[in-house]
Write an enzyme that holds these catalytic residues in place. Structure first.
Site, PDB file in Angstrom:
ATOM      1  N   THR A 140       0.820  -1.212   0.000  1.00  0.00           N
ATOM      2  CA  THR A 140       0.000   0.000   0.000  1.00  0.00           C
ATOM      3  C   THR A 140       0.857   1.267   0.000  1.00  0.00           C
ATOM      4  O   THR A 140       0.342   2.372  -0.101  1.00  0.00           O
ATOM      5  CB  THR A 140      -0.939   0.029   1.229  1.00  0.00           C
ATOM      6  OG1 THR A 140      -0.137  -0.185   2.400  1.00  0.00           O
ATOM      7  CG2 THR A 140      -2.007  -1.043   1.137  1.00  0.00           C
TER       8      THR A 140
ATOM      9  N   ASP B  20       6.320   2.614  -3.118  1.00  0.00           N
ATOM     10  CA  ASP B  20       7.087   1.673  -3.944  1.00  0.00           C
ATOM     11  C   ASP B  20       6.292   0.400  -4.222  1.00  0.00           C
ATOM     12  O   ASP B  20       6.284  -0.104  -5.348  1.00  0.00           O
ATOM     13  CB  ASP B  20       8.397   1.288  -3.245  1.00  0.00           C
ATOM     14  CG  ASP B  20       9.353   2.454  -3.132  1.00  0.00           C
ATOM     15  OD1 ASP B  20       8.963   3.584  -3.488  1.00  0.00           O
ATOM     16  OD2 ASP B  20      10.495   2.241  -2.681  1.00  0.00           O
TER      17      ASP B  20
ATOM     18  N   LEU C 225       9.269  -4.623   0.840  1.00  0.00           N
ATOM     19  CA  LEU C 225       9.238  -3.154   0.846  1.00  0.00           C
ATOM     20  C   LEU C 225       8.519  -2.617   2.086  1.00  0.00           C
ATOM     21  O   LEU C 225       8.447  -1.407   2.274  1.00  0.00           O
ATOM     22  CB  LEU C 225       8.533  -2.648  -0.421  1.00  0.00           C
ATOM     23  CG  LEU C 225       8.995  -3.295  -1.742  1.00  0.00           C
ATOM     24  CD1 LEU C 225       8.281  -2.671  -2.919  1.00  0.00           C
ATOM     25  CD2 LEU C 225      10.493  -3.165  -1.911  1.00  0.00           C
TER      26      LEU C 225
ATOM     27  N   THR D 263      18.936   1.096   1.680  1.00  0.00           N
ATOM     28  CA  THR D 263      18.800   2.557   1.553  1.00  0.00           C
ATOM     29  C   THR D 263      20.147   3.288   1.658  1.00  0.00           C
ATOM     30  O   THR D 263      21.072   2.822   2.341  1.00  0.00           O
ATOM     31  CB  THR D 263      17.870   3.097   2.665  1.00  0.00           C
ATOM     32  OG1 THR D 263      18.094   4.505   2.842  1.00  0.00           O
ATOM     33  CG2 THR D 263      18.119   2.430   4.011  1.00  0.00           C
TER      34      THR D 263
ATOM     35  N   GLU E  92      20.559   5.720   3.427  1.00  0.00           N
ATOM     36  CA  GLU E  92      20.726   6.112   4.840  1.00  0.00           C
ATOM     37  C   GLU E  92      21.764   5.229   5.532  1.00  0.00           C
ATOM     38  O   GLU E  92      22.285   5.599   6.581  1.00  0.00           O
ATOM     39  CB  GLU E  92      19.393   5.999   5.589  1.00  0.00           C
ATOM     40  CG  GLU E  92      18.487   7.201   5.426  1.00  0.00           C
ATOM     41  CD  GLU E  92      19.049   8.477   6.029  1.00  0.00           C
ATOM     42  OE1 GLU E  92      19.383   8.470   7.222  1.00  0.00           O
ATOM     43  OE2 GLU E  92      19.175   9.469   5.298  1.00  0.00           O
TER      44      GLU E  92
ATOM     45  N   TYR F 197      16.891   4.282  12.060  1.00  0.00           N
ATOM     46  CA  TYR F 197      16.418   3.695  10.799  1.00  0.00           C
ATOM     47  C   TYR F 197      17.597   3.146   9.997  1.00  0.00           C
ATOM     48  O   TYR F 197      17.567   2.010   9.511  1.00  0.00           O
ATOM     49  CB  TYR F 197      15.666   4.774  10.001  1.00  0.00           C
ATOM     50  CG  TYR F 197      15.384   4.400   8.567  1.00  0.00           C
ATOM     51  CD1 TYR F 197      14.325   3.562   8.244  1.00  0.00           C
ATOM     52  CD2 TYR F 197      16.173   4.901   7.529  1.00  0.00           C
ATOM     53  CE1 TYR F 197      14.066   3.213   6.918  1.00  0.00           C
ATOM     54  CE2 TYR F 197      15.923   4.565   6.208  1.00  0.00           C
ATOM     55  CZ  TYR F 197      14.866   3.715   5.910  1.00  0.00           C
ATOM     56  OH  TYR F 197      14.620   3.387   4.600  1.00  0.00           O
TER      57      TYR F 197
ATOM     58  N   LYS G 256      18.306  -0.794   8.989  1.00  0.00           N
ATOM     59  CA  LYS G 256      18.441  -1.200   7.584  1.00  0.00           C
ATOM     60  C   LYS G 256      19.822  -1.820   7.322  1.00  0.00           C
ATOM     61  O   LYS G 256      19.948  -2.737   6.520  1.00  0.00           O
ATOM     62  CB  LYS G 256      18.217   0.016   6.661  1.00  0.00           C
ATOM     63  CG  LYS G 256      16.751   0.415   6.539  1.00  0.00           C
ATOM     64  CD  LYS G 256      16.004  -0.575   5.641  1.00  0.00           C
ATOM     65  CE  LYS G 256      14.587  -0.141   5.376  1.00  0.00           C
ATOM     66  NZ  LYS G 256      13.866  -1.065   4.464  1.00  0.00           N
TER      67      LYS G 256
ATOM     68  N   HIS H  18      13.735   8.343  -3.454  1.00  0.00           N
ATOM     69  CA  HIS H  18      12.916   8.268  -4.660  1.00  0.00           C
ATOM     70  C   HIS H  18      11.496   8.694  -4.326  1.00  0.00           C
ATOM     71  O   HIS H  18      10.923   8.270  -3.342  1.00  0.00           O
ATOM     72  CB  HIS H  18      12.984   6.890  -5.304  1.00  0.00           C
ATOM     73  CG  HIS H  18      12.883   5.766  -4.336  1.00  0.00           C
ATOM     74  ND1 HIS H  18      13.911   5.417  -3.484  1.00  0.00           N
ATOM     75  CD2 HIS H  18      11.869   4.917  -4.069  1.00  0.00           C
ATOM     76  CE1 HIS H  18      13.529   4.398  -2.738  1.00  0.00           C
ATOM     77  NE2 HIS H  18      12.289   4.080  -3.069  1.00  0.00           N
TER      78      HIS H  18
END
Ligand code: GDR
Length: 327
Positions: free
Chosen positions: A12, A15, A82, A127, A129, A156, A160, A186
């Protein structure tokens, strides 16, 4: 005819919604997974919710038994992970939740694949990040590529990075086809409204409708980001799972712009000066910040034949036009 099945977590979101659309266009059977919330959150996928090859199912990545039974049930050809707590600022106020979803959730998926569906090809959303403040210098330019050491600056980024290492371990130790896309920022008209680009373009649309609204409050507008279009970036995710071997790639445009540049361009596109409409709010600054991101996507261009179509100008225009049209 394609007989492949793909599972897409976070369907939802921005991406997930673009990727599921791409896969349906390639005749995949797509199982879209989302985390239940009390408010209806299917507006990005409403145009294919009833597609004959699309199924929508609930899944909480932090629930190991739910992850196991879903993967055992579908045994998909491809799984794109995702689903995430993807807001960097929020990760400072919710570090534990962020780590549970973005790191432990990934281990749950990898374990389920290892035990019940080892032929599933797995894509993990990594990512930029993860690089934090690190960069490499080439020809006098600062950039990040697949070899730049990672030093995250947020809960975060740490979560990741943990999942990125886990993917590498499952690849090496168990021979699974699993890889990580190191995607730089993005955006698109489907971007969540709490990310800076969409916050700006949505504000412009509201301002054009009602000239009396309060000023736009922003935090640090001096940071630099490498902004691409999400529609281009989901193609890279797909290509990574069609590769000869599982491998991690940087996906970026190779250009960097400050938040201030984005603001300037977006406001100028409707003949306004952002200086008259923006207020800097110190409470929106992050406890730690990533100042500069500029990816080098050479490897993905060479090996995956990935080529983004949107320029920075196209991206800003696409987002402003879309928000203005829907205001
Ligand atoms: P980012 O995206 O943190 O790079 O992560 P975001 O749009 O949130 O911030 C970009 C930069 O803008 C500054 N900023 C603000 N940010 C937000 N959200 N709101 C504001 O009001 C604001 N004012 C200034 C930020 O400090 C930052 O420097 C995104 C996410 O999609 C991640 O999930 C993804 O992994 C990375 O991109 C690649």
């Amino acid at each position: 005819m394609n007989t492949k099945t793909a599972l897409v977590t976070g369907v939802t979101g921005q991406d997930g919604s673009y990727l599921a659309e791409l896969l349906l266009g390639l005749d995949y059977k797509v199982v879209g997974l989302y985390r239940r919330s009390s408010t209806q959150n299917t507006h990005r996928i409403s145009h294919y919710l009833h597609h004959k090859n699309f199924t929508l199912t609930e899944l909480d990545l932090t629930d190991p038994s739910g992850v196991l039974s879903t993967i055992e049930h579908y045994r998909p050809d491809e799984l794109y992970n995702l689903g995430a707590q993807s807001h960097v600022g929020t990760s400072f106020s919710q570090p534990t939740t962020t780590f549970e979803i973005d790191a432990v959730g990934v281990i749950n998926v990898l374990e389920a694949i290892r035990h019940y569906s080892p032929k599933t090809k797995f894509y993990q959303a990594g990512t930029s990040e993860m690089f934090g403040r690190n960069y490499t210098i080439k020809n006098g330019e600062k950039y990040q590529d697949e070899n730049t050491p990672m030093l995250p600056q947020s809960p975060y980024g740490v979560a990741k990075l943990a999942s990125y290492h886990m993917v590498q371990i499952y690849r090496q130790a168990y021979g699974l086809y699993c890889c990580c896309g190191i995607l730089f920022n993005h955006e698109s008209p489907r971007r969540g409204e709490n990310f800076v680009t969409r916050k700006i373009t949505k504000y412009i649309a509201n301002l054009l409708k009602d000239k009396t609204i309060d000023k736009l409050k922003l935090g640090n507008i001096s940071s630099y980001r490498d902004w691409g279009h999400a529609q281009d970036y989901v193609k890279a995710m797909y290509l990574m799972l069609q590769n000869d071997q599982p491998k991690d790639y940087v996906i970026a445009t190779g250009e960097t712009h400050s938040v201030q540049d984005f603001l300037d361009k977006a406001f100028k596109s409707v003949q306004l000066d952002y200086n008259n409409h923006v207020e800097i709010d110190s409470t929106l600054f992050r406890p730690a910040e990533v100042d500069y991101l500029k990816g080098d996507p050479s490897l993905a261009k060479l090996e995956l034949k990935w080529n983004p179509e949107y320029s920075f100008n196209d991206l800003v225009k696409n987002m402003v036009d879309s928000d203005c049209a829907n205001a």
